[in-house]
Design a protein around this motif. Sequence first.
Motif, PDB file in Angstrom:
ATOM      1  N   VAL A  41      34.396 -11.319  18.200  1.00 39.60           N
ATOM      2  CA  VAL A  41      35.067 -10.595  17.222  1.00 39.60           C
ATOM      3  C   VAL A  41      36.610 -10.649  17.949  1.00 39.60           C
ATOM      4  O   VAL A  41      37.494 -10.488  17.120  1.00 39.60           O
ATOM      5  N   LEU A  42      36.528 -10.558  19.240  1.00 37.29           N
ATOM      6  CA  LEU A  42      37.790 -10.469  19.868  1.00 37.29           C
ATOM      7  C   LEU A  42      38.675 -11.587  19.959  1.00 37.29           C
ATOM      8  O   LEU A  42      39.894 -11.739  19.695  1.00 37.29           O
ATOM      9  N   TYR A  43      37.919 -12.851  20.366  1.00 37.43           N
ATOM     10  CA  TYR A  43      38.605 -14.090  20.630  1.00 37.43           C
ATOM     11  C   TYR A  43      38.769 -15.098  19.217  1.00 37.43           C
ATOM     12  O   TYR A  43      39.495 -15.999  19.237  1.00 37.43           O
ATOM     13  N   ARG A  44      37.737 -14.851  18.432  1.00 35.11           N
ATOM     14  CA  ARG A  44      37.636 -15.587  17.227  1.00 35.11           C
ATOM     15  C   ARG A  44      37.700 -17.065  17.536  1.00 35.11           C
ATOM     16  O   ARG A  44      38.567 -17.857  17.082  1.00 35.11           O
ATOM     17  N   PRO A  45      36.668 -17.605  18.225  1.00 33.92           N
ATOM     18  CA  PRO A  45      36.867 -19.075  18.345  1.00 33.92           C
ATOM     19  C   PRO A  45      36.247 -19.875  17.221  1.00 33.92           C
ATOM     20  O   PRO A  45      35.789 -19.199  16.278  1.00 33.92           O
ATOM     21  N   ASN A  46      36.414 -21.232  17.369  1.00 34.85           N
ATOM     22  CA  ASN A  46      35.985 -21.926  16.146  1.00 34.85           C
ATOM     23  C   ASN A  46      34.402 -22.036  16.194  1.00 34.85           C
ATOM     24  O   ASN A  46      33.949 -21.831  15.162  1.00 34.85           O
ATOM     25  N   ILE A  47      33.654 -22.151  17.207  1.00 37.63           N
ATOM     26  CA  ILE A  47      32.504 -22.155  17.585  1.00 37.63           C
ATOM     27  C   ILE A  47      31.671 -21.319  18.427  1.00 37.63           C
ATOM     28  O   ILE A  47      32.444 -21.208  19.527  1.00 37.63           O
ATOM     29  N   VAL A  48      30.676 -20.690  18.125  1.00 42.02           N
ATOM     30  CA  VAL A  48      29.684 -20.061  19.440  1.00 42.02           C
ATOM     31  C   VAL A  48      28.495 -21.011  19.637  1.00 42.02           C
ATOM     32  O   VAL A  48      27.757 -21.191  18.500  1.00 42.02           O
ATOM     33  N   LEU A  49      28.327 -21.313  20.838  1.00 44.44           N
ATOM     34  CA  LEU A  49      27.087 -22.061  21.275  1.00 44.44           C
ATOM     35  C   LEU A  49      26.237 -20.865  21.784  1.00 44.44           C
ATOM     36  O   LEU A  49      26.507 -20.179  22.664  1.00 44.44           O
ATOM     37  N   LEU A  50      25.185 -20.644  20.741  1.00 48.03           N
ATOM     38  CA  LEU A  50      24.172 -19.338  21.256  1.00 48.03           C
ATOM     39  C   LEU A  50      22.853 -19.770  21.397  1.00 48.03           C
ATOM     40  O   LEU A  50      22.154 -20.513  20.759  1.00 48.03           O
ATOM     41  N   ASP A  51      22.525 -19.249  22.516  1.00 45.76           N
ATOM     42  CA  ASP A  51      21.031 -19.119  22.809  1.00 45.76           C
ATOM     43  C   ASP A  51      20.174 -18.054  22.071  1.00 45.76           C
ATOM     44  O   ASP A  51      20.801 -16.984  21.440  1.00 45.76           O
ATOM     45  N   ALA A  87      32.682 -11.772  11.947  1.00 48.14           N
ATOM     46  CA  ALA A  87      33.589 -12.703  12.137  1.00 48.14           C
ATOM     47  C   ALA A  87      33.194 -14.018  11.100  1.00 48.14           C
ATOM     48  O   ALA A  87      32.608 -15.034  11.719  1.00 48.14           O
ATOM     49  N   PRO A  88      33.099 -13.762   9.717  1.00 45.30           N
ATOM     50  CA  PRO A  88      32.316 -14.993   8.970  1.00 45.30           C
ATOM     51  C   PRO A  88      32.799 -16.225   9.081  1.00 45.30           C
ATOM     52  O   PRO A  88      32.188 -17.300   8.739  1.00 45.30           O
ATOM     53  N   GLY A  89      34.149 -16.439   9.467  1.00 49.28           N
ATOM     54  CA  GLY A  89      34.616 -17.767   9.623  1.00 49.28           C
ATOM     55  C   GLY A  89      34.396 -18.844  10.847  1.00 49.28           C
ATOM     56  O   GLY A  89      34.662 -19.850  10.953  1.00 49.28           O
ATOM     57  N   VAL A  90      33.633 -17.859  11.725  1.00 49.11           N
ATOM     58  CA  VAL A  90      33.080 -18.663  12.992  1.00 49.11           C
ATOM     59  C   VAL A  90      31.943 -19.332  12.773  1.00 49.11           C
ATOM     60  O   VAL A  90      31.106 -18.763  12.121  1.00 49.11           O
ATOM     61  N   LYS A  91      31.956 -20.639  13.252  1.00 52.00           N
ATOM     62  CA  LYS A  91      30.661 -21.403  13.051  1.00 52.00           C
ATOM     63  C   LYS A  91      29.734 -21.002  14.241  1.00 52.00           C
ATOM     64  O   LYS A  91      30.283 -20.627  15.528  1.00 52.00           O
ATOM     65  N   ILE A  92      28.473 -21.068  14.060  1.00 54.79           N
ATOM     66  CA  ILE A  92      27.544 -20.805  14.949  1.00 54.79           C
ATOM     67  C   ILE A  92      26.397 -21.940  15.308  1.00 54.79           C
ATOM     68  O   ILE A  92      25.821 -22.384  14.359  1.00 54.79           O
ATOM     69  N   VAL A  93      26.253 -22.349  16.400  1.00 50.25           N
ATOM     70  CA  VAL A  93      25.490 -23.389  16.654  1.00 50.25           C
ATOM     71  C   VAL A  93      24.414 -23.009  17.850  1.00 50.25           C
ATOM     72  O   VAL A  93      24.688 -22.404  18.828  1.00 50.25           O
ATOM     73  N   MET A  94      23.021 -22.786  17.385  1.00 51.51           N
ATOM     74  CA  MET A  94      22.175 -22.302  18.158  1.00 51.51           C
ATOM     75  C   MET A  94      21.712 -23.726  19.114  1.00 51.51           C
ATOM     76  O   MET A  94      21.365 -24.740  18.793  1.00 51.51           O
ATOM     77  N   LEU A  95      21.570 -23.302  20.590  1.00 50.17           N
ATOM     78  CA  LEU A  95      21.326 -24.216  21.435  1.00 50.17           C
ATOM     79  C   LEU A  95      19.976 -23.621  22.110  1.00 50.17           C
ATOM     80  O   LEU A  95      19.957 -22.758  23.095  1.00 50.17           O
ATOM     81  N   SER A  96      18.592 -24.058  21.774  1.00 51.44           N
ATOM     82  CA  SER A  96      17.653 -23.367  22.127  1.00 51.44           C
ATOM     83  C   SER A  96      16.374 -24.280  22.594  1.00 51.44           C
ATOM     84  O   SER A  96      16.294 -25.407  22.041  1.00 51.44           O
TER      85      SER A  96
END
Length: 221
Positions: free
Chosen positions: A54-64, A83-92
Amino acid sequence: MDFSQEKTAQSITVILADDHEIVRVGLKRFLSIDPTIQIIAEATNGEDAVAMTVLYRPNIVLLDINMPRMDGIRAASEIKKQAPGVKIVMLSAHEDSYHLEKALGAGANGYLSKEIEAKELLPALQAVIRGERVFSRSILQLIQRNSASIDDNSGAAVSLTKREQEILGMVVKGLTSSEIADKLSISPRTVETHRFNLITKFGVKNTAGLVRFAVLNENGS
């Protein structure tokens, strides 16, 4: 070093969220090789991942998925709300239907196994930025196996209206009902009605099932 000169219009800003330091260090070391990737923050738990996003508004969050204080699934859901515009990629490390369904339902734009080869990670992030959903090979195989019940009914003709095709495409890209409504200048309730009709037509149980169906037909053989 002047980072303002390093960062270009093509840069992809990324937040790494994993409670294992060795994983974060490895990812950061590899991703930093590419000058277009900017690691702007690291989180060790789900709550921090949401706050930093929410603070930094990245393009992508790589999320465990397995993280303390808030797991990755809940974090993904909160990120999409705030932050609906942020892309989320699960890396699990989880390669099972339960976690895949939960991740897709939370709005993840991709699901990659931690067994993915390093050389495949950068193209995956670039694909997500282009609006594509990304899955590692093992996850695609899981999607195909789980879609057997859909294949059993593949002989039945399914016709979609132009509006249903538009909405299905946006659902697959991870847009929320409100976002779809804004883009199409219709009400969120109307979008939900179209979602229900699509779910009924394809014989799936939920939005994640729609995504699974679309992915199978784009990538399956």
